[in-house]
Motif scaffolding. Structure first.
Motif, PDB file in Angstrom:
ATOM      1  N   UNK A 216       0.865  -1.188   0.000  1.00  0.00           N
ATOM      2  CA  UNK A 216       0.000   0.000   0.000  1.00  0.00           C
ATOM      3  C   UNK A 216       0.896   1.230   0.000  1.00  0.00           C
ATOM      4  N   UNK A 217       0.647   2.147  -0.944  1.00  0.00           N
ATOM      5  CA  UNK A 217       1.494   3.330  -1.021  1.00  0.00           C
ATOM      6  C   UNK A 217       1.285   4.260   0.165  1.00  0.00           C
ATOM      7  N   UNK A 218       0.042   4.450   0.572  1.00  0.00           N
ATOM      8  CA  UNK A 218      -0.211   5.301   1.729  1.00  0.00           C
ATOM      9  C   UNK A 218      -1.345   4.742   2.583  1.00  0.00           C
ATOM     10  N   UNK A 219      -2.557   4.739   2.045  1.00  0.00           N
ATOM     11  CA  UNK A 219      -3.701   4.248   2.812  1.00  0.00           C
ATOM     12  C   UNK A 219      -4.528   5.374   3.381  1.00  0.00           C
ATOM     13  N   UNK A 220      -5.243   6.099   2.510  1.00  0.00           N
ATOM     14  CA  UNK A 220      -6.060   7.220   2.972  1.00  0.00           C
ATOM     15  C   UNK A 220      -7.114   6.773   3.979  1.00  0.00           C
ATOM     16  N   UNK A 221      -7.661   5.564   3.792  1.00  0.00           N
ATOM     17  CA  UNK A 221      -8.701   5.081   4.700  1.00  0.00           C
ATOM     18  C   UNK A 221      -8.147   4.919   6.115  1.00  0.00           C
ATOM     19  N   UNK A 222      -6.904   4.460   6.237  1.00  0.00           N
ATOM     20  CA  UNK A 222      -6.311   4.280   7.560  1.00  0.00           C
ATOM     21  C   UNK A 222      -6.075   5.633   8.224  1.00  0.00           C
ATOM     22  N   UNK A 223      -5.621   6.599   7.440  1.00  0.00           N
ATOM     23  CA  UNK A 223      -5.404   7.943   7.983  1.00  0.00           C
ATOM     24  C   UNK A 223      -6.723   8.552   8.447  1.00  0.00           C
ATOM     25  N   UNK A 224      -7.805   8.264   7.726  1.00  0.00           N
ATOM     26  CA  UNK A 224      -9.118   8.767   8.126  1.00  0.00           C
ATOM     27  C   UNK A 224      -9.518   8.185   9.483  1.00  0.00           C
ATOM     28  N   UNK A 225      -9.260   6.898   9.679  1.00  0.00           N
ATOM     29  CA  UNK A 225      -9.593   6.269  10.962  1.00  0.00           C
ATOM     30  C   UNK A 225      -8.743   6.847  12.083  1.00  0.00           C
ATOM     31  N   UNK A 226      -7.460   7.027  11.819  1.00  0.00           N
ATOM     32  CA  UNK A 226      -6.578   7.598  12.835  1.00  0.00           C
ATOM     33  C   UNK A 226      -6.972   9.027  13.159  1.00  0.00           C
ATOM     34  N   UNK A 227      -7.449   9.771  12.164  1.00  0.00           N
ATOM     35  CA  UNK A 227      -7.890  11.149  12.394  1.00  0.00           C
ATOM     36  C   UNK A 227      -9.124  11.199  13.280  1.00  0.00           C
ATOM     37  N   UNK A 228      -9.899  10.120  13.293  1.00  0.00           N
ATOM     38  CA  UNK A 228     -11.077  10.041  14.161  1.00  0.00           C
ATOM     39  C   UNK A 228     -10.718   9.622  15.577  1.00  0.00           C
ATOM     40  N   UNK A 229      -9.456   9.272  15.810  1.00  0.00           N
ATOM     41  CA  UNK A 229      -9.029   8.876  17.136  1.00  0.00           C
ATOM     42  C   UNK A 229      -9.203   7.404  17.443  1.00  0.00           C
ATOM     43  N   UNK A 230      -9.501   6.603  16.435  1.00  0.00           N
ATOM     44  CA  UNK A 230      -9.617   5.160  16.616  1.00  0.00           C
ATOM     45  C   UNK A 230      -8.242   4.523  16.473  1.00  0.00           C
ATOM     46  N   UNK A 231      -7.853   3.598  17.358  1.00  0.00           N
ATOM     47  CA  UNK A 231      -6.552   2.942  17.203  1.00  0.00           C
ATOM     48  C   UNK A 231      -6.446   2.229  15.851  1.00  0.00           C
ATOM     49  N   UNK A 232      -5.349   2.439  15.163  1.00  0.00           N
ATOM     50  CA  UNK A 232      -5.063   1.774  13.890  1.00  0.00           C
ATOM     51  C   UNK A 232      -3.765   1.012  14.058  1.00  0.00           C
ATOM     52  N   UNK A 233      -3.794  -0.308  13.841  1.00  0.00           N
ATOM     53  CA  UNK A 233      -2.571  -1.105  13.863  1.00  0.00           C
ATOM     54  C   UNK A 233      -2.283  -1.543  12.427  1.00  0.00           C
ATOM     55  N   UNK A 234      -1.020  -1.395  12.017  1.00  0.00           N
ATOM     56  CA  UNK A 234      -0.668  -1.563  10.610  1.00  0.00           C
ATOM     57  C   UNK A 234       0.474  -2.544  10.448  1.00  0.00           C
ATOM     58  N   UNK A 235       0.268  -3.560   9.613  1.00  0.00           N
ATOM     59  CA  UNK A 235       1.351  -4.471   9.252  1.00  0.00           C
ATOM     60  C   UNK A 235       2.297  -3.769   8.293  1.00  0.00           C
ATOM     61  N   UNK A 236       3.536  -4.266   8.243  1.00  0.00           N
ATOM     62  CA  UNK A 236       4.496  -3.715   7.282  1.00  0.00           C
ATOM     63  C   UNK A 236       4.374  -4.393   5.923  1.00  0.00           C
ATOM     64  N   UNK A 237       3.998  -5.670   5.892  1.00  0.00           N
ATOM     65  CA  UNK A 237       3.790  -6.362   4.631  1.00  0.00           C
ATOM     66  C   UNK A 237       4.999  -6.247   3.715  1.00  0.00           C
ATOM     67  N   UNK A 238       4.725  -6.075   2.436  1.00  0.00           N
ATOM     68  CA  UNK A 238       5.775  -5.821   1.456  1.00  0.00           C
ATOM     69  C   UNK A 238       5.896  -4.331   1.171  1.00  0.00           C
ATOM     70  N   UNK A 239       5.498  -3.543   2.143  1.00  0.00           N
ATOM     71  CA  UNK A 239       5.532  -2.087   2.019  1.00  0.00           C
ATOM     72  C   UNK A 239       4.158  -1.524   2.268  1.00  0.00           C
ATOM     73  N   UNK A 240       3.963  -0.959   3.450  1.00  0.00           N
ATOM     74  CA  UNK A 240       2.692  -0.347   3.819  1.00  0.00           C
ATOM     75  C   UNK A 240       2.977   1.109   4.137  1.00  0.00           C
ATOM     76  N   UNK A 241       2.471   2.014   3.305  1.00  0.00           N
ATOM     77  CA  UNK A 241       2.781   3.421   3.464  1.00  0.00           C
ATOM     78  C   UNK A 241       2.353   3.995   4.791  1.00  0.00           C
ATOM     79  N   UNK A 242       1.230   3.509   5.336  1.00  0.00           N
ATOM     80  CA  UNK A 242       0.795   4.058   6.608  1.00  0.00           C
ATOM     81  C   UNK A 242       1.708   3.578   7.744  1.00  0.00           C
TER      82      UNK A 242
END
Length: 516
Positions: free
Chosen positions: A309-335
């Motif tokens: 994932x290059x960035x992940x706008x959906x994840x940033x939206x969740x984090x902006x709402x104050x909800x915990x976001x946990x993110x794997x690194x995978x083969x490259x996770x922009x968030x």
């Protein structure tokens, strides 16, 4: 005030690149004269001169050529050229004269070629920014189309080398741009790369964390029926939790587009041992901001587990709402790369929220990252982190608040202001890479020590955070170890760990599923 021309296409279902482009146009229009040239009848954007290029406006003598570019790499660029071949910008309602537009922004191999052509043909004084919104090689490899990915990388490279600046949303994308360009192969010469942070609509404080006796709700959102987004590993992780004593855990998958819900459950059933309907709630794609916001508010944690994932706008939206976001690194996770970058997020916060799945294998037996293989399945690593969130709601709630506080420094207006500053930097002869900082100011990066994996441009430089806003809290020492799965899962006797599922290990003969 400068004059901008953005090039894009309209689609019924908007991906992250389209949403990002629209938000940038609207934010840029607060201070500048902004025009949007769209292949297709694009909806209006406040403050922006939207110029749609409709199929029925193509002259008859060019129609066969026009149709030949449908579905091809660079086809949108070729269609824009055909639309403008017999018409002047003024006829379309665009600025006229060689200095009518200061900056043209195209998107990689999609509309980047047209941006270069328009500059050369109509606006020779303009500077071209080529935006990169995904790594085509990594994403298309997930879908079993590596050759298409390589062809698109080559076209990206051609566009970037002819552009004046590359616009990269996030630190991973800046790394991707350097790799795609291959500066060493062209004698080290390349255009500057500007790293910007897509804007965030940061809300107020989220609800308090769940009580220990309340159900535990995990949310994944985006194009969930896209194999790249990691829905299968997420479902396996929740199944693993439930069998390990976390029976109150449920998973919501929000955003299926190309499969109906019954077909999606059947797809998950190829990997799960239990009926996914027992604990997975699959919801169709929705354009409703109210529905999306409600789903985020109901979640105790958001899982971001794409393969790439290059960035992940959906994840940033969740984090902006104050909800915990946990993110794997995978083969490259922009968030995840943003979370790991100390210039953007306090290190102790990022360490809590990033899942180190390097060396694990996913449901298709593909190894994540570049490190040595482990015996861990990716879902085991994910489930261990989710168990930690379940058991330590207060600590992750505070981490989420701290991340939300940092994102307040990166609004849509800030992103637009930073891009404009980078474009002016290039127009004035600047050759350095630039990096967006809080409030839209930019750093000029003079020393780039960059090896990928989210290090970001200039990551070798130390950033003195002593003058930054006070941190919400000190998270060190709270909760379990940051990434406990290696120790727990390898022992084979910890709660939530299942015996290896050999049915999932030998599946090379199966197709790639979504995206074939």
């Amino acid at each position: 005030m400068a004059s901008y021309l953005f090039l894009m296409f309209h689609a019924e279902h908007k991906d992250g690149g389209i949403v990002l482009n629209e938000r940038l146009c609207q934010a840029m229009a607060e201070r500048h004269d902004v025009h949007l040239l769209s292949v297709g009848n694009h909806p209006d954007i406040p403050g922006v001169n939207v110029v749609p290029l409709l199929d029925d406006a193509v002259p008859e003598h060019r129609r066969e050529e026009f149709e030949s570019h449908t579905g091809t790499v660079g086809g949108y660029s070729e269609k824009i050229k055909i639309h403008l071949a017999d018409r002047s910008p003024a006829e379309l309602g665009l600025p006229s004269g060689p200095d009518g537009v200061d900056f043209v922004v195209g998107y990689s191999d999609v509309t980047g070629g047209a941006a270069l052509w328009i500059r050369d043909r109509f606006y020779p004084e303009a500077r071209v920014g080529a935006a990169l919104t995904m790594d085509p090689e990594a994403v298309l490899a997930v879908h079993g189309k590596p050759e298409l990915g390589r062809r698109r990388v080559e076209r990206h490279r051609e566009v970037f080398l002819e552009s004046d600046v590359v616009l990269a949303h996030g630190v991973k994308t800046a790394d991707d741009a350097k790799r795609i360009i291959g500066a060493d192969e062209v004698g080290g010469a390349r255009p500057p790369i500007h790293t910007f942070i897509p804007g965030n609509d940061v809300g107020g404080p989220p609800p308090p964390p769940r009580g220990r006796d309340d159900p535990f709700n995990v949310l994944m959102l985006g194009r969930m029926d896209d194999l790249n987004k990691g829905a299968v590993d997420g479902a396996l992780a929740v199944q693993n939790m439930r069998r390990g004593g976390y029976a109150d855990t449920r998973l919501t998958l929000l955003g299926t587009q190309n499969m109906d819900i019954d077909a999606f459950h059947a797809w998950l059933g190829e990997d799960l041992d239990a009926d996914s309907r027992e604990f997975v709630d699959i919801r169709d794609f929705t354009p409703s901001r109210e529905e999306i916001s409600a789903a985020i508010a109901e979640a105790d944690v958001v899982l971001a587990s794409p393969v790439s994932e290059s960035y992940g706008l959906a994840y940033a939206e969740c984090a902006s709402a104050g909800t915990p976001v946990v993110a794997t690194e995978g083969n490259g996770n922009g968030f995840a790369s943003v979370l790991k970058d100390g210039r953007l997020v306090p290190p102790e916060v990022g360490a809590m929220l990033v899942i180190d799945d390097n060396g694990s294998t996913n449901h298709d037996n593909a190894r994540m990252g570049t490190g040595p293989a482990t015996r861990l399945k990716r879902f085991e690593v994910i489930s261990a982190k989710l168990m930690d969130v379940h058991d330590n709601p207060d600590a992750y709630h505070q981490a989420a608040l701290a991340l939300q506080n940092e994102l307040r420094n990166y609004s849509h207006r800030d992103a637009a202001n930073g891009i404009h500053a980078a474009m002016e930097h290039v127009r004035d002869g600047g050759t350095q890479d630039t990096f967006q900082r809080p409030g839209g100011r930019i750093d000029r990066v003079t020393a780039v020590a960059h090896e990928g994996g989210g290090s970001g441009p200039g990551a070798s430089r130390t950033h003195d955070r002593s003058s930054d806003a006070p941190r919400a809290m000190d998270l060190l020492g709270r909760g379990r170890p940051v990434n406990p799965p290696a120790a727990r899962a390898s022992e084979g006797a910890s709660p939530g760990s299942l015996p290896p599922d050999t049915r999932n290990r030998a599946r090379e003969e199966r197709g790639s599923g979504i995206g074939d």
